[in-house]
Design an enzyme around this catalytic site. Structure first.
Site, PDB file in Angstrom:
ATOM      1  N   GLU A   1      17.890 -16.216 -10.580  1.00  0.00           N
ATOM      2  CA  GLU A   1      17.705 -14.647 -10.737  1.00  0.00           C
ATOM      3  C   GLU A   1      16.966 -14.645 -12.028  1.00  0.00           C
ATOM      4  OE1 GLU A   1      17.045 -12.178  -9.103  1.00  0.00           O
ATOM      5  OE2 GLU A   1      17.062 -10.588 -10.272  1.00  0.00           O
TER       6      GLU A   1
ATOM      7  N   ASN B   1      -0.954   1.641   5.936  1.00  0.00           N
ATOM      8  CA  ASN B   1       0.000   0.530   5.077  1.00  0.00           C
ATOM      9  C   ASN B   1       0.398  -0.274   6.201  1.00  0.00           C
ATOM     10  OD1 ASN B   1       1.831  -0.608   3.675  1.00  0.00           O
ATOM     11  ND2 ASN B   1       3.472   0.733   3.580  1.00  0.00           N
ATOM     12  N   GLY B   2       0.245  -1.495   6.260  1.00  0.00           N
ATOM     13  CA  GLY B   2       0.755  -2.539   7.375  1.00  0.00           C
ATOM     14  C   GLY B   2      -0.356  -3.430   7.554  1.00  0.00           C
TER      15      GLY B   2
ATOM     16  N   LYS C   1      13.197 -13.266 -12.912  1.00  0.00           N
ATOM     17  CA  LYS C   1      12.824 -12.033 -13.569  1.00  0.00           C
ATOM     18  C   LYS C   1      11.849 -12.634 -14.576  1.00  0.00           C
ATOM     19  CE  LYS C   1      13.980  -9.476 -11.791  1.00  0.00           C
ATOM     20  NZ  LYS C   1      14.514  -9.407 -10.644  1.00  0.00           N
TER      21      LYS C   1
ATOM     22  N   CYS D   1       0.681  -1.211  -0.020  1.00  0.00           N
ATOM     23  CA  CYS D   1      -0.055  -0.064  -0.190  1.00  0.00           C
ATOM     24  C   CYS D   1       0.725   1.301  -0.012  1.00  0.00           C
ATOM     25  CB  CYS D   1      -1.129  -0.188   1.234  1.00  0.00           C
ATOM     26  SG  CYS D   1      -1.777  -1.388   1.464  1.00  0.00           S
TER      27      CYS D   1
ATOM     28  N   ARG E   1       4.590   0.433  -6.434  1.00  0.00           N
ATOM     29  CA  ARG E   1       4.624  -0.461  -5.367  1.00  0.00           C
ATOM     30  C   ARG E   1       3.532  -1.548  -5.395  1.00  0.00           C
ATOM     31  NH1 ARG E   1       6.650   2.535  -0.271  1.00  0.00           N
ATOM     32  NH2 ARG E   1       5.231   1.108   0.833  1.00  0.00           N
TER      33      ARG E   1
ATOM     34  N   LYS F   1       6.489  -3.506  -4.753  1.00  0.00           N
ATOM     35  CA  LYS F   1       7.769  -3.341  -4.648  1.00  0.00           C
ATOM     36  C   LYS F   1       8.387  -3.556  -3.612  1.00  0.00           C
ATOM     37  CE  LYS F   1      11.445  -1.828  -6.966  1.00  0.00           C
ATOM     38  NZ  LYS F   1      12.040  -2.942  -7.445  1.00  0.00           N
TER      39      LYS F   1
ATOM     40  N   HIS G   1      18.823 -34.944 -11.343  1.00  0.00           N
ATOM     41  CA  HIS G   1      17.943 -35.466 -10.240  1.00  0.00           C
ATOM     42  C   HIS G   1      16.539 -35.118 -10.172  1.00  0.00           C
ATOM     43  CE1 HIS G   1      21.684 -36.695  -8.222  1.00  0.00           C
ATOM     44  NE2 HIS G   1      22.254 -35.561  -8.923  1.00  0.00           N
TER      45      HIS G   1
ATOM     46  N   TRP H   1      -3.177  -2.660  -1.498  1.00  0.00           N
ATOM     47  CA  TRP H   1      -2.671  -3.915  -2.087  1.00  0.00           C
ATOM     48  C   TRP H   1      -3.439  -4.850  -1.056  1.00  0.00           C
ATOM     49  CZ3 TRP H   1       0.229  -8.310  -0.467  1.00  0.00           C
ATOM     50  CH2 TRP H   1       0.717  -9.159  -1.392  1.00  0.00           C
TER      51      TRP H   1
ATOM     52  N   GLU I   1       8.308 -13.426 -12.875  1.00  0.00           N
ATOM     53  CA  GLU I   1       7.885 -12.129 -12.317  1.00  0.00           C
ATOM     54  C   GLU I   1       7.186 -10.998 -13.437  1.00  0.00           C
ATOM     55  OE1 GLU I   1      11.329 -10.221 -10.412  1.00  0.00           O
ATOM     56  OE2 GLU I   1       9.752  -9.703  -8.943  1.00  0.00           O
TER      57      GLU I   1
HETATM   58  C1  AGP Z   1      12.597  -8.455  -7.277  1.00  0.00           C
HETATM   59  O1  AGP Z   1      12.683  -8.614  -8.723  1.00  0.00           O
HETATM   60  C2  AGP Z   1      11.491  -8.864  -6.461  1.00  0.00           C
HETATM   61  N1  AGP Z   1      10.337  -7.785  -6.912  1.00  0.00           N
HETATM   62  C3  AGP Z   1      11.494  -9.142  -5.129  1.00  0.00           C
HETATM   63  O2  AGP Z   1      12.163 -10.545  -5.294  1.00  0.00           O
HETATM   64  C4  AGP Z   1      12.460  -8.381  -4.134  1.00  0.00           C
HETATM   65  O3  AGP Z   1      13.922  -8.541  -4.602  1.00  0.00           O
HETATM   66  C5  AGP Z   1      12.215  -8.786  -2.753  1.00  0.00           C
HETATM   67  O4  AGP Z   1      10.892  -8.665  -2.344  1.00  0.00           O
HETATM   68  C6  AGP Z   1      13.312  -8.074  -1.717  1.00  0.00           C
HETATM   69  O5  AGP Z   1      13.032  -6.494  -1.775  1.00  0.00           O
HETATM   70  P1  AGP Z   1      14.056  -5.854  -1.162  1.00  0.00           P
HETATM   71  O6  AGP Z   1      15.470  -5.973  -1.607  1.00  0.00           O
HETATM   72  O7  AGP Z   1      13.526  -4.493  -1.185  1.00  0.00           O
HETATM   73  O8  AGP Z   1      14.268  -6.191   0.170  1.00  0.00           O
END
Ligand code: AGP
Length: 612
Positions: A483, A100-101, A487, A2, A27, A607, A506, A74, A490
């Site tokens: 990674e 937010n929270g 990507k 949020c 976000r 985010k 395996h 969110w 995501e």
């Molecule tokens: C990255 O592409 C992601 N959106 C997510 O995995 C992110 O890296 C993770 O939430 C950690 O966030 P931070 O680095 O702000 O702690």
């Protein structure tokens, strides 16, 4: 997660709130709303979906007033709906709240308040807050501040709150615990926001509210106190980046812009941390002697930052001989890791607000450990709660999928590992110089990969349409495989698995057929695992898998095996992940583009993950 904004001044609040919310869109959110105070009237507008829907509603039915609060939601408690959207109000409509929270004890508070006659309209945890404030006033709180303080003491969980009172036309109120909140300072106008980019175009100075603090924000003053009522002298900070840093600058998306920023950021990190005579300064308050005596490091982080931590572990172990472990913060906080005060904890976080990473820091502090964070956001909770910080300094990362923050985290680990190896005598000054000379080549190599984006796009467009893809790597590039897969899933929503190539036999080998793209990271240097990767690729080839290799420029061997190749310049083994991942970022980017997804704001993602 949020987003919260607030404004008080002499301008119309609604357009300012909408602009701030637009800047917070990255976000992640599923509905939005604002409440504007005009004299003694609070008017709210809320709408599900994109902010454009709320804007349409406001165009048809405008709200007037020069103070207000706004929110992008969110969903956590209750589906995205108009009724669940913030702001939420007290029974008599005299108090409006954005949050937010998560209020963890909302169910019991709701029962208690319902028994006193409060009527709840939404399924949210937030709605208890305006009702509790209202009840506190009924129970004798002498002022809005006292009512908020009484309320905060009843809340368990995390919050950044923006609050309006019908009876207080000249103030907006805010409070935080666990979720970030800043107060932006303007000329005869002030703001509140979840983070700086929301109001970066309007302010040059800000106050970062600390956990457990609340503030009364007027157009020309800010008063801060704790929830116990102790006055706090605000610390005013200059904002270190410019508004343009949070804008798209002609790129079609923030993610593409951020991918392109990487060579410059990596160069700037080298310039900042490496002196002309080859000395590394990690800008940390921890003294060389601390590192000489260190015998264990624990790296904790989430998502992309966790992959950076995996790389950090490999490099630190390789160069310094210190025992290093890495863990997902969400796992670490619930296990019994047998940490002693001599262990250095390295939390890695772009946002500095990730709930699990923060919880891990707090646990480790209770055990007496030192905390050295790798973080991008000044003033963030991770920064404030750590003993020392290695800043990645990449400017605001707006695209939800992390790119520039990741390569900067890898660079931070490279510099940190060399620094520690130097102070401990694991490497001679000459050896360090040689490593640094090789590290200096990395930004240009990254630039070279970005220049190949059209070729990478063509490869992406051939393979984006299948249901799944497999990413394989070994040693330093095992995290790169994870990674790359992250990507891809995501932003393109194509299922993707990252695997250590040696593990393929395996299990995942069962997936391989002529429809499965297998992305093999196989850069050729002196690395012992190159031959092993070639064998793995042959195993994929034997099963008709579609091989896409990330390989070193000039490697003819790989051309015999792979259908498509992303060639990258040769750099030292240890630094290949910083270069290779950029090819995978672009591969995912163009797959997402071909699949027509919302690249900067992928569905369901936030985010910064400020709740568990
Ligand atoms: C990255 O592409 C992601 N959106 C997510 O995995 C992110 O890296 C993770 O939430 C950690 O966030 P931070 O680095 O702000 O702690």
């Amino acid at each position: 997660m949020c987003g919260v904004v607030g404004y008080i001044g002499s301008k119309e609040a609604a357009p300012i709130l909408i602009d701030g919310l637009q800047r917070l869109e990255y976000r992640g959110y599923d509905s939005a709303g604002i409440a504007v105070l005009n004299g003694s009237k609070i008017t709210s507008r809320k709408e599900v979906g994109r902010l454009a829907n709320l804007e349409k509603m406001l165009a048809a039915d405008p709200v007037k007033g020069t103070r207000g609060i706004g929110h992008t939601r969110w969903a956590t408690h209750g589906a995205p709906s108009q009724i669940n959207s913030h702001p939420h109000s007290s029974s008599d409509g005299s108090i409006a709240v954005v949050h937010n929270g998560i209020i963890e004890n909302y169910a019991e508070l709701r029962d208690e308040l319902s028994a006193k006659g409060h009527k709840f309209l939404s399924e949210t945890d937030t709605e208890v807050v305006p009702h509790l404030i209202e009840q506190s006033l009924k129970d004798g709180a002498k002022s809005p501040v006292e009512a908020i303080q009484r309320t905060l003491k009843r809340l368990r969980g995390a919050y950044a709150l923006g609050i309006l009172f019908r009876t207080e036309p000249d103030a907006i109120y805010c409070a935080r615990k666990g979720s970030p909140l800043i107060i932006g300072l303007g000329e005869k106008e002030n703001f509140i926001a979840s983070d700086v980019p929301a109001i970066i175009n309007r302010i040059k100075k800000a106050i970062y509210l600390n956990d457990g603090e609340m503030a009364v924000v007027r157009a020309d003053s800010v008063e801060i106190c704790t929830m116990e009522g102790v006055a706090v002298t605000p610390v005013i900070k200059e904002i270190s980046f410019k508004a343009e840093a949070a804008e798209c600058a002609g790129f079609e998306t923030f993610m593409l812009k951020e991918i392109h920023e990487q060579p410059r950021i990596l160069r700037a990190m080298l310039e900042k941390h490496v002196s002309a005579d080859g000395k590394i300064d990690i800008g940390s308050d921890l003294k060389p002697d601390y590192f000489r005596k260190l015998n264990r490091i624990m790296i904790v982080s989430c998502g992309t930052a966790y992959h950076a931590g995996m790389y950090g572990k490999l490099l630190l172990e390789n160069l310094t001989g210190i025992a290093v472990e890495t863990d997902l913060a969400s796992e670490f906080r619930y296990r019994d890791p047998k940490i002693d005060p001599g262990t250095l904890i390295i939390p890695v976080s772009q946002s500095g607000e990730t709930a699990d990473t923060l919880a891990s820091i707090r646990m480790a502090k209770e055990w007496g450990c030192k905390i050295l964070a790798i973080c991008n956001v000044e003033g963030s909770s991770v920064v404030r709660e750590s003993d020392a910080v290695f800043f990645t300094n990449c400017g605001p990362e707006i695209g939800v999928a992390s790119t520039k923050a990741y390569t900067a985290q890898l660079m931070a680990f490279a510099l940190f590992s060399l620094y520690v190896a130097g102070v401990r005598g694991n490497l001679t000054p000459e050896q360090i110089k040689s490593y640094l000379a090789d590290l200096q080549e990395v930004p240009d190599a990254v630039h070279y990969v970005i220049q190949k984006k059209d070729e990478i796009q063509a490869i992406s467009e051939k393979h984006h349409d299948g249901p799944s893809s497999l990413y394989l790597g070994r040693k330093f590039n095992y995290p790169t495989a994870l990674e790359g897969a992250l990507k891809n899933k995501e932003i393109s929503y194509q299922h993707a698995e990252g695997y250590a190539a040696g593990e393929m036999k395996h299990g995942p080998i069962a997936l391989i057929n002529d429809a499965l793209p297998v992305i093999c990271i196989c850069t050729k240097t002196s690395d012992e695992v190159y031959e092993k990767m070639l064998s793995n690729i042959k195993e994929v080839e034997a099963r008709s898998g579609r091989i896409i290799a990330v390989a070193t420029e000039g490697d003819t061997e790989i051309a015999k095996l792979a259908g498509d190749i992303i060639y990258v310049p040769e750099v030292r083994d240890e630094f290949t992940p910083i270069v290779n991942v950029v090819g995978l970022q672009l591969l995912a980017y163009y797959a997402a583009r071909a699949r027509g997804t919302d690249i900067d704001k992928p569905r369901n993602l936030a985010k910064s993950v400020t709740v568990e």
